[in-house]
Design a protein around this motif. Structure first.
Motif, PDB file in Angstrom:
ATOM      1  N   LEU A  12       0.808  -1.216   0.000  1.00  0.00           N
ATOM      2  CA  LEU A  12       0.000   0.000   0.000  1.00  0.00           C
ATOM      3  C   LEU A  12       0.840   1.265   0.000  1.00  0.00           C
ATOM      4  O   LEU A  12       0.411   2.295  -0.506  1.00  0.00           O
ATOM      5  CB  LEU A  12      -0.914   0.009   1.229  1.00  0.00           C
ATOM      6  N   GLY A  13       2.028   1.196   0.592  1.00  0.00           N
ATOM      7  CA  GLY A  13       2.892   2.378   0.674  1.00  0.00           C
ATOM      8  C   GLY A  13       4.006   2.148   1.677  1.00  0.00           C
ATOM      9  O   GLY A  13       4.312   1.014   2.048  1.00  0.00           O
ATOM     10  N   ASP A  14       4.573   3.250   2.140  1.00  0.00           N
ATOM     11  CA  ASP A  14       5.705   3.227   3.055  1.00  0.00           C
ATOM     12  C   ASP A  14       5.290   2.711   4.433  1.00  0.00           C
ATOM     13  O   ASP A  14       4.223   3.064   4.937  1.00  0.00           O
ATOM     14  CB  ASP A  14       6.284   4.645   3.174  1.00  0.00           C
ATOM     15  N   GLU A  15       6.142   1.903   5.041  1.00  0.00           N
ATOM     16  CA  GLU A  15       5.830   1.331   6.351  1.00  0.00           C
ATOM     17  C   GLU A  15       5.801   2.374   7.465  1.00  0.00           C
ATOM     18  O   GLU A  15       5.242   2.147   8.526  1.00  0.00           O
ATOM     19  CB  GLU A  15       6.815   0.207   6.717  1.00  0.00           C
ATOM     20  N   HIS A  16       6.385   3.547   7.222  1.00  0.00           N
ATOM     21  CA  HIS A  16       6.413   4.614   8.234  1.00  0.00           C
ATOM     22  C   HIS A  16       5.337   5.674   7.995  1.00  0.00           C
ATOM     23  O   HIS A  16       5.329   6.682   8.687  1.00  0.00           O
ATOM     24  CB  HIS A  16       7.789   5.273   8.262  1.00  0.00           C
ATOM     25  N   ASP A  17       4.458   5.461   7.060  1.00  0.00           N
ATOM     26  CA  ASP A  17       3.409   6.427   6.735  1.00  0.00           C
ATOM     27  C   ASP A  17       2.260   6.278   7.736  1.00  0.00           C
ATOM     28  O   ASP A  17       1.379   5.442   7.571  1.00  0.00           O
ATOM     29  CB  ASP A  17       2.921   6.184   5.295  1.00  0.00           C
ATOM     30  N   ASP A  18       2.307   7.110   8.785  1.00  0.00           N
ATOM     31  CA  ASP A  18       1.302   7.008   9.851  1.00  0.00           C
ATOM     32  C   ASP A  18      -0.102   7.322   9.361  1.00  0.00           C
ATOM     33  O   ASP A  18      -1.067   6.695   9.809  1.00  0.00           O
ATOM     34  CB  ASP A  18       1.661   7.930  11.018  1.00  0.00           C
ATOM     35  N   ALA A  19      -0.243   8.258   8.439  1.00  0.00           N
ATOM     36  CA  ALA A  19      -1.571   8.587   7.906  1.00  0.00           C
ATOM     37  C   ALA A  19      -2.153   7.392   7.155  1.00  0.00           C
ATOM     38  O   ALA A  19      -3.345   7.090   7.279  1.00  0.00           O
ATOM     39  CB  ALA A  19      -1.496   9.810   6.992  1.00  0.00           C
ATOM     40  N   LEU A  20      -1.320   6.705   6.384  1.00  0.00           N
ATOM     41  CA  LEU A  20      -1.763   5.517   5.659  1.00  0.00           C
ATOM     42  C   LEU A  20      -2.174   4.414   6.636  1.00  0.00           C
ATOM     43  O   LEU A  20      -3.203   3.765   6.455  1.00  0.00           O
ATOM     44  CB  LEU A  20      -0.666   5.013   4.721  1.00  0.00           C
ATOM     45  N   ARG A  21      -1.384   4.220   7.677  1.00  0.00           N
ATOM     46  CA  ARG A  21      -1.719   3.210   8.689  1.00  0.00           C
ATOM     47  C   ARG A  21      -3.061   3.518   9.342  1.00  0.00           C
ATOM     48  O   ARG A  21      -3.887   2.625   9.520  1.00  0.00           O
ATOM     49  CB  ARG A  21      -0.655   3.149   9.776  1.00  0.00           C
ATOM     50  N   GLN A  22      -3.259   4.778   9.706  1.00  0.00           N
ATOM     51  CA  GLN A  22      -4.525   5.175  10.337  1.00  0.00           C
ATOM     52  C   GLN A  22      -5.690   4.969   9.381  1.00  0.00           C
ATOM     53  O   GLN A  22      -6.753   4.496   9.786  1.00  0.00           O
ATOM     54  CB  GLN A  22      -4.456   6.626  10.797  1.00  0.00           C
ATOM     55  N   SER A  23      -5.496   5.319   8.126  1.00  0.00           N
ATOM     56  CA  SER A  23      -6.551   5.120   7.125  1.00  0.00           C
ATOM     57  C   SER A  23      -6.867   3.641   6.955  1.00  0.00           C
ATOM     58  O   SER A  23      -8.040   3.259   6.856  1.00  0.00           O
ATOM     59  CB  SER A  23      -6.135   5.703   5.773  1.00  0.00           C
ATOM     60  N   LEU A  24      -5.839   2.802   6.919  1.00  0.00           N
ATOM     61  CA  LEU A  24      -6.050   1.360   6.782  1.00  0.00           C
ATOM     62  C   LEU A  24      -6.804   0.809   7.985  1.00  0.00           C
ATOM     63  O   LEU A  24      -7.746   0.031   7.823  1.00  0.00           O
ATOM     64  CB  LEU A  24      -4.717   0.627   6.606  1.00  0.00           C
ATOM     65  N   MET A  25      -6.416   1.215   9.182  1.00  0.00           N
ATOM     66  CA  MET A  25      -7.093   0.718  10.381  1.00  0.00           C
ATOM     67  C   MET A  25      -8.554   1.170  10.411  1.00  0.00           C
ATOM     68  O   MET A  25      -9.437   0.391  10.761  1.00  0.00           O
ATOM     69  CB  MET A  25      -6.353   1.172  11.640  1.00  0.00           C
ATOM     70  N   ALA A  26      -8.814   2.423  10.022  1.00  0.00           N
ATOM     71  CA  ALA A  26     -10.191   2.923   9.971  1.00  0.00           C
ATOM     72  C   ALA A  26     -10.994   2.161   8.927  1.00  0.00           C
ATOM     73  O   ALA A  26     -12.159   1.813   9.146  1.00  0.00           O
ATOM     74  CB  ALA A  26     -10.196   4.416   9.678  1.00  0.00           C
ATOM     75  N   CYS A  27     -10.373   1.887   7.789  1.00  0.00           N
ATOM     76  CA  CYS A  27     -11.027   1.142   6.717  1.00  0.00           C
ATOM     77  C   CYS A  27     -11.383  -0.270   7.188  1.00  0.00           C
ATOM     78  O   CYS A  27     -12.514  -0.727   6.994  1.00  0.00           O
ATOM     79  CB  CYS A  27     -10.106   1.090   5.503  1.00  0.00           C
ATOM     80  N   LEU A  28     -10.432  -0.946   7.813  1.00  0.00           N
ATOM     81  CA  LEU A  28     -10.690  -2.299   8.305  1.00  0.00           C
ATOM     82  C   LEU A  28     -11.802  -2.294   9.358  1.00  0.00           C
ATOM     83  O   LEU A  28     -12.673  -3.161   9.350  1.00  0.00           O
ATOM     84  CB  LEU A  28      -9.409  -2.913   8.874  1.00  0.00           C
ATOM     85  N   ALA A  29     -11.787  -1.304  10.242  1.00  0.00           N
ATOM     86  CA  ALA A  29     -12.830  -1.193  11.259  1.00  0.00           C
ATOM     87  C   ALA A  29     -14.198  -0.991  10.615  1.00  0.00           C
ATOM     88  O   ALA A  29     -15.186  -1.600  11.030  1.00  0.00           O
ATOM     89  CB  ALA A  29     -12.515  -0.057  12.224  1.00  0.00           C
TER      90      ALA A  29
END
Length: 89
Positions: A12-29
């Protein structure tokens, strides 16, 4: 079960991209994901975070690995569903 379910991996992108991580977690939720397990490991300068989540009966593995990126993997139809939901505004 895990070997059978892992048919597609999407970076999906960079492993350090906190915004991407937050978006992924919100999406999964929003898709009703149930977190089954979380693991974290360090080997030299490389870290690996792994999270196993279930969307109903379907397993999705989320990984953040140094030099690789943030990825999701699982059955192709499930990975595609998560990726499409992640792209929605």
């Amino acid at each position: 079960m895990l070997g059978r379910a892992l048919k597609k991996k999407l970076i999906l992108g960079d492993e350090h991209d906190d915004a991407l991580r937050q978006s992924l977690m919100a999406c999964l939720a929003s898709l009703g994901a149930d977190v089954a397990a979380r693991q974290w490991g360090l080997g030299g300068s490389q870290t690996l975070e792994t999270m196993r989540v279930y969307l109903g009966k379907d397993l999705v593995v989320v990984e953040a690995e140094t030099y690789v990126g943030l990825s999701i993997q699982g059955e192709a139809r499930v990975v595609s569903r998560v990726a499409a939901a992640l792209k929605k505004p």
